[in-house]
Motif scaffolding. Structure first.
Motif, mmCIF file in Angstrom:
data_model
loop_
_atom_site.group_PDB
_atom_site.id
_atom_site.type_symbol
_atom_site.label_atom_id
_atom_site.label_comp_id
_atom_site.label_asym_id
_atom_site.label_seq_id
_atom_site.Cartn_x
_atom_site.Cartn_y
_atom_site.Cartn_z
ATOM 1 N N GLU A 84 -25.505 19.591 28.978
ATOM 2 C CA GLU A 84 -25.293 19.680 30.421
ATOM 3 C C GLU A 84 -25.128 21.120 30.882
ATOM 4 O OE1 GLU A 84 -20.565 19.105 31.258
ATOM 5 O OE2 GLU A 84 -21.632 17.294 30.580
ATOM 6 N N TYR A 85 -25.487 21.345 32.129
ATOM 7 C CA TYR A 85 -25.253 22.591 32.842
ATOM 8 C C TYR A 85 -24.146 22.353 33.855
ATOM 9 C CZ TYR A 85 -29.069 25.900 31.651
ATOM 10 O OH TYR A 85 -29.883 26.821 31.046
ATOM 11 N N GLU A 86 -23.159 23.232 33.893
ATOM 12 C CA GLU A 86 -22.153 23.221 34.948
ATOM 13 C C GLU A 86 -22.497 24.368 35.897
ATOM 14 O OE1 GLU A 86 -18.217 24.222 33.765
ATOM 15 O OE2 GLU A 86 -17.303 23.473 35.606
ATOM 16 N N VAL A 99 -18.592 22.847 42.410
ATOM 17 C CA VAL A 99 -18.935 22.590 41.001
ATOM 18 C C VAL A 99 -19.813 21.348 40.912
ATOM 19 C CG1 VAL A 99 -18.021 22.090 38.714
ATOM 20 C CG2 VAL A 99 -16.776 23.631 40.244
ATOM 21 N N GLU A 100 -20.899 21.462 40.147
ATOM 22 C CA GLU A 100 -21.791 20.325 39.913
ATOM 23 C C GLU A 100 -22.131 20.263 38.431
ATOM 24 O OE1 GLU A 100 -24.761 21.742 42.829
ATOM 25 O OE2 GLU A 100 -24.561 19.779 43.781
ATOM 26 N N ILE A 101 -22.200 19.038 37.893
ATOM 27 C CA ILE A 101 -22.561 18.833 36.487
ATOM 28 C C ILE A 101 -23.955 18.210 36.440
ATOM 29 C CG2 ILE A 101 -21.945 17.737 34.313
ATOM 30 C CD1 ILE A 101 -19.944 19.826 35.257
ATOM 31 N N HIS A 102 -24.849 18.793 35.655
ATOM 32 C CA HIS A 102 -26.241 18.334 35.587
ATOM 33 C C HIS A 102 -26.634 17.996 34.150
ATOM 34 C CE1 HIS A 102 -26.798 19.729 39.723
ATOM 35 N NE2 HIS A 102 -26.225 20.874 39.371
ATOM 36 N N HIS A 103 -27.368 16.919 34.016
ATOM 37 C CA HIS A 103 -27.851 16.475 32.701
ATOM 38 C C HIS A 103 -29.375 16.368 32.728
ATOM 39 C CE1 HIS A 103 -23.661 14.949 33.044
ATOM 40 N NE2 HIS A 103 -23.593 15.299 31.778
ATOM 41 N N LYS A 104 -29.926 15.910 31.639
ATOM 42 C CA LYS A 104 -31.365 15.668 31.536
ATOM 43 C C LYS A 104 -31.812 14.740 32.661
ATOM 44 C CE LYS A 104 -34.650 13.385 28.423
ATOM 45 N NZ LYS A 104 -34.822 12.732 27.112
ATOM 46 N N PRO A 105 -32.875 14.996 33.391
ATOM 47 C CA PRO A 105 -33.862 16.077 33.218
ATOM 48 C C PRO A 105 -33.760 17.127 34.334
ATOM 49 C CG PRO A 105 -34.866 14.269 34.395
ATOM 50 C CD PRO A 105 -33.393 13.941 34.278
ATOM 51 N N TYR A 106 -32.568 17.613 34.592
ATOM 52 C CA TYR A 106 -32.357 18.524 35.713
ATOM 53 C C TYR A 106 -33.144 19.827 35.543
ATOM 54 C CZ TYR A 106 -29.888 21.491 39.070
ATOM 55 O OH TYR A 106 -29.579 22.339 40.093
ATOM 56 N N CYS A 107 -33.641 20.341 36.659
ATOM 57 C CA CYS A 107 -34.390 21.600 36.676
ATOM 58 C C CYS A 107 -33.583 22.635 37.467
ATOM 59 C CB CYS A 107 -35.766 21.392 37.319
ATOM 60 S SG CYS A 107 -36.687 22.925 37.585
ATOM 61 N N PHE A 108 -33.255 23.758 36.824
ATOM 62 C CA PHE A 108 -32.483 24.805 37.492
ATOM 63 C C PHE A 108 -33.283 26.108 37.547
ATOM 64 C CE2 PHE A 108 -28.783 27.010 39.007
ATOM 65 C CZ PHE A 108 -28.947 28.311 38.535
ATOM 66 N N GLY A 109 -33.219 26.776 38.687
ATOM 67 C CA GLY A 109 -33.768 28.126 38.776
ATOM 68 C C GLY A 109 -34.902 28.309 39.755
ATOM 69 N N GLY A 110 -35.506 27.223 40.227
ATOM 70 C CA GLY A 110 -36.657 27.349 41.119
ATOM 71 C C GLY A 110 -36.307 28.057 42.416
ATOM 72 N N ILE A 111 -35.207 27.635 43.048
ATOM 73 C CA ILE A 111 -34.782 28.260 44.305
ATOM 74 C C ILE A 111 -34.434 29.731 44.080
ATOM 75 C CG2 ILE A 111 -33.000 28.248 46.095
ATOM 76 C CD1 ILE A 111 -32.858 25.220 45.798
ATOM 77 N N SER A 112 -33.764 30.002 42.965
ATOM 78 C CA SER A 112 -33.357 31.383 42.667
ATOM 79 C C SER A 112 -34.564 32.299 42.537
ATOM 80 C CB SER A 112 -32.535 31.415 41.376
ATOM 81 O OG SER A 112 -31.386 30.601 41.472
ATOM 82 N N VAL A 113 -35.581 31.844 41.822
ATOM 83 C CA VAL A 113 -36.779 32.666 41.602
ATOM 84 C C VAL A 113 -37.537 32.889 42.902
ATOM 85 C CG1 VAL A 113 -39.039 32.739 40.466
ATOM 86 C CG2 VAL A 113 -37.011 32.030 39.176
ATOM 87 N N LEU A 114 -37.660 31.817 43.700
ATOM 88 C CA LEU A 114 -38.506 31.905 44.893
ATOM 89 C C LEU A 114 -37.798 32.513 46.102
ATOM 90 C CD1 LEU A 114 -40.244 28.408 44.691
ATOM 91 C CD2 LEU A 114 -41.258 30.627 44.143
ATOM 92 N N LEU A 115 -36.517 32.225 46.271
ATOM 93 C CA LEU A 115 -35.863 32.552 47.533
ATOM 94 C C LEU A 115 -34.664 33.496 47.399
ATOM 95 C CD1 LEU A 115 -35.902 28.938 49.007
ATOM 96 C CD2 LEU A 115 -37.509 30.787 49.491
ATOM 97 N N ASN A 116 -34.309 33.905 46.197
ATOM 98 C CA ASN A 116 -33.126 34.763 46.027
ATOM 99 C C ASN A 116 -33.457 36.013 45.215
ATOM 100 O OD1 ASN A 116 -30.339 35.032 46.746
ATOM 101 N ND2 ASN A 116 -29.782 34.651 44.612
ATOM 102 N N ARG A 117 -34.657 36.526 45.414
ATOM 103 C CA ARG A 117 -35.089 37.769 44.755
ATOM 104 C C ARG A 117 -34.959 37.675 43.237
ATOM 105 N NH1 ARG A 117 -31.250 38.733 47.998
ATOM 106 N NH2 ARG A 117 -29.953 39.753 46.413
ATOM 107 N N THR A 118 -35.208 36.497 42.698
ATOM 108 C CA THR A 118 -35.145 36.170 41.263
ATOM 109 C C THR A 118 -33.725 36.267 40.696
ATOM 110 O OG1 THR A 118 -35.567 38.346 40.262
ATOM 111 C CG2 THR A 118 -37.498 37.067 40.984
ATOM 112 N N LYS A 119 -32.701 36.464 41.565
ATOM 113 C CA LYS A 119 -31.316 36.470 41.088
ATOM 114 C C LYS A 119 -30.783 35.030 41.073
ATOM 115 C CE LYS A 119 -30.773 41.015 40.994
ATOM 116 N NZ LYS A 119 -30.571 41.757 39.735
#
Length: 660
Positions: A84-86, A99-119
């Motif tokens: 899991e990802y917290e 705080v959010e807890i994520h399990h399979k098959p969660y996808c993290f990072g798309g918004i960060s890459v596209l809309l937050n200057r990859t941060k």
């Protein structure tokens, strides 16, 4: 005893050091994961198949800080396979929010890459046993460009989240820490074993200088080590070749052993990065050998470590060494409270803050000593300038005065007056310069400029012998002050001889001596009222308590046990560790005292930093009771009870009297 010291401290979490990246991956498992992951379901199966091989597998062996909001650059997007990802935001007080807890098959990072200057938009902790597949950023962006629906999935998702007032607050107003400090956080949490260090490049002592230089050029290193069989004798750097060869016009055909530098400085691969940097500053070494299980396995360069740390507080120490005038050194010392404020604000342990203060103070004092020697000429005898008290223990605070002394080698009768006159004049000039910079004169006179504390080695041995044998309260205080001593400048052999002498004297039975030392450790009691409230005094319009006097019993009682067991580690925390290793303290006792001491030290340093930064006052040790939170007050009361219980043990063991 468990102290409610901030329930969660992000700056103490591990960085990506526990991540295991492997190319061993199951294409069928990745494809099944893609089909079950909402954004990737949008893609045609043929496209999913074509990107399967582009994923990299990452495994996390323990709870790991993977991303920190608005700091970490995203290498790609992550798909959770197991574990899991917290995810959460950090507010200005480093508290976790949303705080959010994520399990399979969660996808993290798309918004960060596209809309937050990859941060990274949020901070992420991967729990132990988590396995993820990461699609590189370049491949993810190509997918977004090639498939509009895929791209809009992430932008639409972001738009919906922004309707949440708390979510939008953190996106618009990220937590107020500087990007440059991310590396500094890693500095205190990462061990040397988890960073990349250079392989040792070596040559034999009889290798011609030009061949050694050719070897350095071939391997693209700025340092070569000189080895005879398996023993490293010295090293040569680019600077060595410049200063010892070119500048001296030494023929390049001569052996490298004739121009190599010494001594060799090494550090364990289990040490932390900040310890490596501090060791480099203390030893004036630009290179550290990395040691593992008794063998040298690589080396670190100071420039590389510092360049990785960006604007970390330790880079400031290097700037101190470049200061030339007393005004510049005073300015550097005046900047220290802000650095300590930044460190403590990010949850860095007070023990580390003490080390930073001490290293800056040491660096300034060394500059002053070298300046005075340059003005007066070389000393007429070998000597050691030692620091005592809190500085000797490496536990300096922002309210610091001078505690130092000088020991010089014994000379023939006809030279004694000349030697003594030089060192008294030398000590006076050093003390005056330090006072100008901001290290005030010691009101008790425990300074080298006091003729009582500048003497020959034989005289110092007589001092210690007298203090041990003639056990009176005044001598107990003097002995305690000068037991907490360490070399700052000069001949280490002199202070080694003194400690060897002291070791012999302490083995002689003298119960009266330990009784007086113990009574000295009992002169301050934790400020608790009969009803176990914090005892205060009124200064001006504030109710305050003296935190230095509250902490002193811990320093004193640990010193008593260190003396009894002939432990010559200067630092209170270091003494505690050795007493634990000897079985004098249990693990529980060690943790209680160690946590108590550095919890109080943290409050003390924060209070002093705020006095200087905000109130624009000279720092002191009085803490206003209303400046503490209820949790802090409760913790301090528990700490005072702990100290009281340990003092009872001291009374029984060393004075045979529970009531005195």
């Amino acid at each position: 005893m468990n102290y409610p010291i901030r329930t969660y401290n992000i700056s103490k979490l591990n960085s990506k050091t526990s991540v295991n990246v492997t190319s061993m991956k199951n294409p069928d498992a990745i494809l099944r994961l893609l089909k079950s992951t909402q954004p990737f379901q949008i893609l045609p199966e043929t496209l999913q198949l074509s990107i399967v091989d582009r994923f990299n597998e990452h495994r996390f062996s323990k709870d790991t800080l993977v991303y920190r909001q608005n700091i970490t650059d995203m290498d790609g997007v992550d798909l959770i396979l197991e574990g899991e990802y917290e995810t959460f935001f950090l507010d200005v007080s480093d508290n976790k929010r949303l705080v959010e807890i994520h399990h399979k098959p969660y996808c993290f990072g798309g918004i960060s890459v596209l809309l937050n200057r990859t941060k990274a938009l949020k901070s992420v902790i991967a729990k132990k046993g988590t396995i993820i597949y990461r699609l590189p950023r370049k491949d993810f962006i190509e997918l977004c460009n090639a498939n509009e629906e895929f791209f809009h999935f992430f932008t639409n998702s972001f738009g919906k989240r922004m309707l949440d007032e708390e979510f939008s607050h953190f996106v618009k107003s990220p937590a107020s820490f500087e990007e440059s400090y991310f590396a500094a956080d890693q500095l205190y949490s990462r061990k040397i074993e988890h960073i990349t260090y250079k392989d040792i490049v070596s040559c034999t002592p009889d290798t011609p200088i030009f061949e050694a230089a050719q070897t350095m050029a071939k391997h693209k290193v700025s340092c070569i080590f000189i080895k005879k069989e398996e023993q490293i004798l010295g090293y040569a750097t680019d600077i060595t070749l410049r200063d010892n060869v070119v500048a001296q016009q030494i023929p390049a055909t001569q052996s490298i052993a004739q121009v190599m530098d010494n001594p060799i400085v090494s550090i364990s691969d289990q040490a932390y990065l900040y310890e490596a940097v501090l060791m480099m500053f203390r030893t004036k070494s630009r290179y550290l050998l990395v040691e593992k299980a008794g063998n040298y396995i690589g080396f670190l360069s100071r420039n590389r470590l510092l360049s990785e740390q960006g604007q970390s507080p330790l880079v400031f120490i290097q700037s101190v060494k470049l200061a030339e005038t007393l005004d510049e050194l005073r300015e550097k010392w005046n900047n220290v409270p802000e650095i300590i404020h930044q460190l403590l604000g990010r949850g860095v342990n007070a023990e580390i803050a003490n080390q930073v203060i001490t290293t800056v103070a040491d660096s300034i004092a060394l500059k002053v000593i070298e300046k005075v020697i340059g003005e007066m000429g070389e000393p007429p005898a070998k000597f050691v300038f030692m620091v005592t008290g809190s500085e000797g223990r490496k536990e300096q605070t922002l309210m610091t005065d001078q505690d130092n002394a000088i020991i010089y080698e014994d000379k023939a009768n006809e030279q004694r007056e000349l030697v003594r006159a030089y060192f008294l004049h030398f000590a006076s000039r050093v003390s005056d310069h330090l006072n100008t910079i901001g290290f005030s004169y010691c009101t008790g006179g425990y300074m080298a400029s006091n003729p009582e504390w500048t003497h020959s080695l034989s005289h110092w041995k007589k001092n210690y012998k007298k203090w041990i044998e003639e056990s009176i309260p005044e001598n107990a205080i003097k002995f305690s002050t000068f037991f907490d001593c360490r070399r700052l400048y000069g001949d280490q052999d002199i202070i080694d001889q003194l400690k060897e002498f002291l070791n012999i004297e302490l083995q002689k039975p003298n119960e009266r001596f330990f009784t007086f030392i113990a009574k000295n450790a009992l002169q301050y009691e934790p400020p608790l009222t009969f009803f176990k409230a914090i005892k205060t005094q009124t200064i001006g319009s504030s109710e305050v308590f003296n935190i230095k006097k509250a902490m002193t019993p811990i320093v004193d009682l640990v010193r008593v046990y260190a003396l009894q067991n002939r432990i010559y580690e200067e630092n209170t925390g270091g003494r505690l560790k050795q007493l634990l290793e000897l079985g004098i303290f249990t693990q529980e006792q060690y943790e209680e005292l160690n946590q108590s001491y550095y919890y109080l030290m943290s409050i003390r340093l924060k209070n002093q930093a705020n006095q200087i930064r905000i109130a624009k006052l000279a720092p002191n040790n009085y803490v206003p009771i209303d400046s503490l939170t209820n949790i802090e007050k409760a913790t301090i009361k528990e700490i005072f009870k702990t100290i009281h219980n340990f003092q009872l043990g001291i009374k029984l063991k060393f004075t045979s009297n529970l009531f005195g």
